[in-house]
Design an enzyme around this catalytic site. Structure first.
Site, PDB file in Angstrom:
ATOM      1  N   SER A 179       0.858  -1.173   0.000  1.00  0.00           N
ATOM      2  CA  SER A 179       0.000   0.000   0.000  1.00  0.00           C
ATOM      3  C   SER A 179       0.900   1.231   0.000  1.00  0.00           C
ATOM      4  O   SER A 179       1.835   1.327  -0.786  1.00  0.00           O
ATOM      5  CB  SER A 179      -0.943  -0.026   1.200  1.00  0.00           C
ATOM      6  OG  SER A 179      -1.784   1.089   1.237  1.00  0.00           O
ATOM      7  N   TYR A 193      -5.247   8.432  -5.892  1.00  0.00           N
ATOM      8  CA  TYR A 193      -4.248   7.447  -5.453  1.00  0.00           C
ATOM      9  C   TYR A 193      -4.582   6.864  -4.084  1.00  0.00           C
ATOM     10  O   TYR A 193      -4.591   5.641  -3.894  1.00  0.00           O
ATOM     11  CB  TYR A 193      -2.878   8.121  -5.431  1.00  0.00           C
ATOM     12  CG  TYR A 193      -1.740   7.257  -4.956  1.00  0.00           C
ATOM     13  CD1 TYR A 193      -1.279   6.190  -5.722  1.00  0.00           C
ATOM     14  CD2 TYR A 193      -1.097   7.519  -3.747  1.00  0.00           C
ATOM     15  CE1 TYR A 193      -0.220   5.408  -5.291  1.00  0.00           C
ATOM     16  CE2 TYR A 193      -0.035   6.746  -3.318  1.00  0.00           C
ATOM     17  CZ  TYR A 193       0.405   5.695  -4.093  1.00  0.00           C
ATOM     18  OH  TYR A 193       1.457   4.925  -3.664  1.00  0.00           O
ATOM     19  N   LYS A 197      -5.182   2.823  -2.427  1.00  0.00           N
ATOM     20  CA  LYS A 197      -4.304   2.249  -1.413  1.00  0.00           C
ATOM     21  C   LYS A 197      -5.069   1.936  -0.131  1.00  0.00           C
ATOM     22  O   LYS A 197      -4.734   0.991   0.584  1.00  0.00           O
ATOM     23  CB  LYS A 197      -3.137   3.203  -1.135  1.00  0.00           C
ATOM     24  CG  LYS A 197      -2.186   3.351  -2.319  1.00  0.00           C
ATOM     25  CD  LYS A 197      -1.583   2.016  -2.732  1.00  0.00           C
ATOM     26  CE  LYS A 197      -0.516   2.162  -3.786  1.00  0.00           C
ATOM     27  NZ  LYS A 197       0.126   0.879  -4.146  1.00  0.00           N
TER      28      LYS A 197
END
Length: 336
Positions: A179, A193, A197
């Site tokens: 991650s 983004y 994650k």
């Protein structure tokens, strides 16, 4: 009076010991046997550069057989040759596959099946494939949200789905999801983004609960900014707010990150964090994540409140950066 104090101290110690014993007996602390990488088959996605390549090198140094997966065939072959220089015996092999792990699950499954026929069942899968986009939410094209979710999330789902059944049959294995610290705390400019994650954490926690009875351990790693080709490329176009916020933490080298990830994965730890900032974030964001030791529990109990206060200081600093940038931008627009 001294006798009473000694009695009180002894009682306190006894209560602490009893409390620790209760934690040990009641809480689901995992104590898996460490995985030996000597002769093990390790699959690394996103392995042509950055953290992925460094993970492959670290595993190869410990005697593993490597299946290296990446999209760019030229860089993949270059990485393969580089990794092969670190062999510790003549039997080791680096098998490379040019593949986009975020597309066509049937093809991912087929090629990983072929890799297992060649090098044996997968003992450890390290999902490193990923990309990043930086920009304000309204400035990021919607297709980029879809692209990041495909690469960063489905690009971990597909390889994992392709190997987990065999791991359960063998009742052994390690699955690693890489991650980011942006998967623990949302940061200006990372709306596309960070979401992908964060999704990996939900996947890791759910999957760990499923596979734990089969002696399979899931590890989720939260590396900070790391000096990889992708990070260097992104830095050239990073918006000001994100750049200034990112400067509050140091940049790590991929070799260091890889060593920590591999060490934690073979030991069966659920969370892999890096440096002082990462340690604090791990405690702050533990929530109901699995724990690997009594020490982790005690750290959370003792330091959570303190670290929460520290985090408020950082959040205030980040908000200040955003406000200053907005004021400067508005002044500049008025001047123009």
């Amino acid at each position: 009076m001294p006798g009473a104090l000694l009695l009180l101290a002894a009682t306190g110690v006894a209560l602490v010991v009893a409390f620790l014993l209760l934690l040990y007996l009641v809480l689901p602390v995992n104590h898996p046997k460490p995985l030996s990488l000597s002769g093990a088959h390790v699959v690394v996605t996103g392995g042509s550069s950055g953290i992925g390549k460094s993970v492959a090198i670290e595993c190869f140094k410990q005697g593993a057989f490597i299946t290296l997966i990446a999209r760019n065939e030229k860089r993949l072959l270059e990485a393969k040759r580089e990794i092969e220089k670190f062999s510790v015996n003549d039997k080791q092999v680096v098998h490379s596959i040019s593949l986009d792990v975020s597309k066509d699950y049937a093809n991912v499954e087929k090629l990983l099946k072929q890799a297992q026929e060649k090098l044996g069942p997968v003992d450890m899968l390290v999902n490193c494939a990923g990309i990043s986009v930086n920009g304000k939410f309204e400035d990021i094209d919607t297709y980029r949200f879809e692209q990041l979710m495909a690469v960063n999330y489905l690009g971990s789902v597909y390889p994992t789905r392709a190997v987990v059944t065999k791991m359960k049959e063998r009742r052994m294995g390690r699955i690693v999801f890489v991650s980011s610290q942006a998967g623990q705390v949302g940061v200006f400019g990372y709306s596309a983004y960070s979401a992908t994650k964060y999704a990996l954490r939900g996947l890791a926690e759910s999957l760990q609960m499923e596979v734990k009875p089969y002696n399979i351990c899931v590890t989720i790693a939260y590396p900070p900014d790391t000096e990889t080709p992708g990070f260097v490329e992104e830095s050239q176009s990073k918006i000001l707010e994100t750049k200034l916020i990112s400067e509050s933490s140091s940049i790590c080298q991929p070799d260091y990150v890889a060593r920590i990830i591999v060490k934690n994965a073979v030991q069966g730890k659920f969370t892999s964090s890096f440096g002082v900032d990462g340690h604090m974030l791990r405690i702050l964001t533990n929530g109901m994540a699995p724990v690997s030791s009594i020490a982790e529990i005690l750290e959370s109990v003792i330091f959570l409140g303190i670290f929460r206060l520290v985090s408020l200081y950082f959040i205030a600093g980040f908000d200040s950066i955003v406000r200053r940038c907005l004021v400067e931008r508005e002044k500049s627009e008025k001047t123009d």
